[in-house]
Design a protein around this motif. Sequence first.
Motif, PDB file in Angstrom:
ATOM      1  N   LEU A   1      41.516  50.763 -74.442  1.00 47.45           N
ATOM      2  CA  LEU A   1      41.485  51.844 -73.450  1.00 47.45           C
ATOM      3  C   LEU A   1      40.069  52.265 -73.102  1.00 47.45           C
ATOM      4  O   LEU A   1      39.806  52.708 -71.978  1.00 47.45           O
ATOM      5  CB  LEU A   1      42.312  53.024 -73.955  1.00 47.45           C
ATOM      6  N   ARG A   2      39.126  52.117 -74.039  1.00 49.17           N
ATOM      7  CA  ARG A   2      37.720  52.356 -73.650  1.00 49.17           C
ATOM      8  C   ARG A   2      37.295  51.351 -72.593  1.00 49.17           C
ATOM      9  O   ARG A   2      36.612  51.691 -71.620  1.00 49.17           O
ATOM     10  CB  ARG A   2      36.819  52.251 -74.879  1.00 49.17           C
ATOM     11  N   SER A   3      37.710  50.113 -72.788  1.00 46.55           N
ATOM     12  CA  SER A   3      37.395  49.072 -71.798  1.00 46.55           C
ATOM     13  C   SER A   3      38.036  49.404 -70.448  1.00 46.55           C
ATOM     14  O   SER A   3      37.410  49.259 -69.387  1.00 46.55           O
ATOM     15  CB  SER A   3      37.886  47.715 -72.308  1.00 46.55           C
ATOM     16  N   MET A   4      39.282  49.910 -70.492  1.00 50.21           N
ATOM     17  CA  MET A   4      39.977  50.239 -69.246  1.00 50.21           C
ATOM     18  C   MET A   4      39.333  51.441 -68.552  1.00 50.21           C
ATOM     19  O   MET A   4      39.255  51.501 -67.314  1.00 50.21           O
ATOM     20  CB  MET A   4      41.446  50.526 -69.555  1.00 50.21           C
ATOM     21  N   SER A   5      38.832  52.400 -69.323  1.00 56.69           N
ATOM     22  CA  SER A   5      38.155  53.560 -68.743  1.00 56.69           C
ATOM     23  C   SER A   5      36.904  53.113 -67.989  1.00 56.69           C
ATOM     24  O   SER A   5      36.622  53.597 -66.885  1.00 56.69           O
ATOM     25  CB  SER A   5      37.790  54.550 -69.846  1.00 56.69           C
ATOM     26  N   THR A   6      36.162  52.170 -68.601  1.00 56.01           N
ATOM     27  CA  THR A   6      34.972  51.639 -67.937  1.00 56.01           C
ATOM     28  C   THR A   6      35.355  50.930 -66.638  1.00 56.01           C
ATOM     29  O   THR A   6      34.679  51.066 -65.604  1.00 56.01           O
ATOM     30  CB  THR A   6      34.251  50.657 -68.878  1.00 56.01           C
ATOM     31  N   TRP A   7      36.460  50.180 -66.681  1.00 54.73           N
ATOM     32  CA  TRP A   7      36.921  49.466 -65.473  1.00 54.73           C
ATOM     33  C   TRP A   7      37.271  50.463 -64.367  1.00 54.73           C
ATOM     34  O   TRP A   7      36.945  50.231 -63.197  1.00 54.73           O
ATOM     35  CB  TRP A   7      38.137  48.615 -65.828  1.00 54.73           C
ATOM     36  N   MET A   8      37.929  51.563 -64.730  1.00 57.40           N
ATOM     37  CA  MET A   8      38.326  52.544 -63.720  1.00 57.40           C
ATOM     38  C   MET A   8      37.109  53.142 -63.015  1.00 57.40           C
ATOM     39  O   MET A   8      37.096  53.303 -61.790  1.00 57.40           O
ATOM     40  CB  MET A   8      39.147  53.660 -64.380  1.00 57.40           C
ATOM     41  N   ARG A   9      36.073  53.457 -63.792  1.00 60.43           N
ATOM     42  CA  ARG A   9      34.869  54.025 -63.176  1.00 60.43           C
ATOM     43  C   ARG A   9      34.177  53.000 -62.284  1.00 60.43           C
ATOM     44  O   ARG A   9      33.658  53.337 -61.215  1.00 60.43           O
ATOM     45  CB  ARG A   9      33.906  54.506 -64.253  1.00 60.43           C
ATOM     46  N   ALA A  10      34.163  51.745 -62.707  1.00 64.36           N
ATOM     47  CA  ALA A  10      33.483  50.701 -61.932  1.00 64.36           C
ATOM     48  C   ALA A  10      34.241  50.342 -60.662  1.00 64.36           C
ATOM     49  O   ALA A  10      33.646  49.812 -59.706  1.00 64.36           O
ATOM     50  CB  ALA A  10      33.286  49.459 -62.793  1.00 64.36           C
ATOM     51  N   ASN A  11      35.539  50.597 -60.622  1.00 61.81           N
ATOM     52  CA  ASN A  11      36.358  50.172 -59.488  1.00 61.81           C
ATOM     53  C   ASN A  11      36.894  51.345 -58.674  1.00 61.81           C
ATOM     54  O   ASN A  11      37.896  51.212 -57.978  1.00 61.81           O
ATOM     55  CB  ASN A  11      37.531  49.332 -59.981  1.00 61.81           C
TER      56      ASN A  11
END
Length: 426
Positions: free
Chosen positions: A115-125
């Motif tokens: 979920l940390r990885s997914m949080s980073t993806w959300m901010r980047a996209n």
Amino acid sequence: MPGNPEPTGLEAVIERLRAMGAVPALGRRLEADRAAAQAELRKTIVEQIPAFSETRNPEILPELAAHSARHVDEIARLLSGHPPGNFDFVAENARRRAEQRFPLEATLHAYRCGLRSMSTWMRANAPAGDGIDERQLADAAADFAIEYTDAISNLLTAEYVAQARQLAEAEGDRRTELMNILLGGYDESDGRVARILRRAGYLEQRQSYCVALAQPADAREMENPARARRLADAVAGALRRLVGRQLVGVRDAHVVAIVSDTRRLSGWTAPQTRLADRIYPELMRIGPAAVIGMSTDVPSTAHIPKAHGQAQVALDFAHAGDRVVRYAAIPVRQMVLRHARESVQPALPAWSDALARADAAANGALVATLRAYAAADMNVLGAAKALAVHANTVYGRLQRVEEITGHDARGYAALTELLLAIDCRL
């Protein structure tokens, strides 16, 4: 009439993302980037959590990939504006990890990393040019990861613990049934019993079996279930170093261990080292608070009840000064006395009572002299030296014994009769 309740937790975060224009746009982008997101999620988990790369279970990594895909699909669905579901796939994953004995902490850590990885993806996209405040989006993305992780972690923990408890109870029932069959004996024509033993590996050829019984030095401690369990765990831990099969449990106020291993590889090879000889040093590692009795090796499951009886006899001889006793190491004389004492005591000659009274009046000197005389190979001078008395004192005491019993201890047969009578009175 009250209105609809305010959304909380994960639903509230999704509403915040919707209000700032990130939902459903993020969901559509994640769906379009689904394959890459799944691969990245799996890669992050494997790289950061050693348990996944070190496991020898061939099913773990493929199931991790499938489970990561389910999470990406669920997150894409949520970020498309749909309400949270019941997370059935998380419950199923929890049950699978419990069945595979895969660590709960490693599984929970995987969720946190993912979920940390997914949080980073959300901010980047985040959708560009729509007036979305980057800081607000970062906060909302972090909150989404936290709420999602909390929801699935709580469910996973509850299901994992419930499944592990159920498996432990089933394993305990199976172990108890198996132990009762092996120790109580069984009818070889009983097909159900044969299937149970075959599944457990107890009908393999060329096996040796050894039984050990343990209890605290203070046997009353076995009445405390927690202490009994700790001793069982200590015995199981000591035997875990051995190659072979160990069945350990609590039965009839004792910790029982049934150990088996291959006696020989084939009919053409030499026998392995005796199983009891390999078990003995491992059981000696258990602390001084326990006493243990061990059987000899027996060649089949049909002989395990006999080995259990041997272990019980050996346990009767164990004490603080000799904590682990092997049945094969018990002196023949002590073995004979143990088996004969109860039946012989009612038939002891009348002089044995008179000798006991005279010995008590002499502070044990008469019996001590008989034992020293026997230990010195019926040599009066040797007995006198051992007792630190004059030889004439030894002669005088032997004469006193003869006056009481009518047996001259200077003869082998008479000395043997006297000592057996003395030992059977104890």
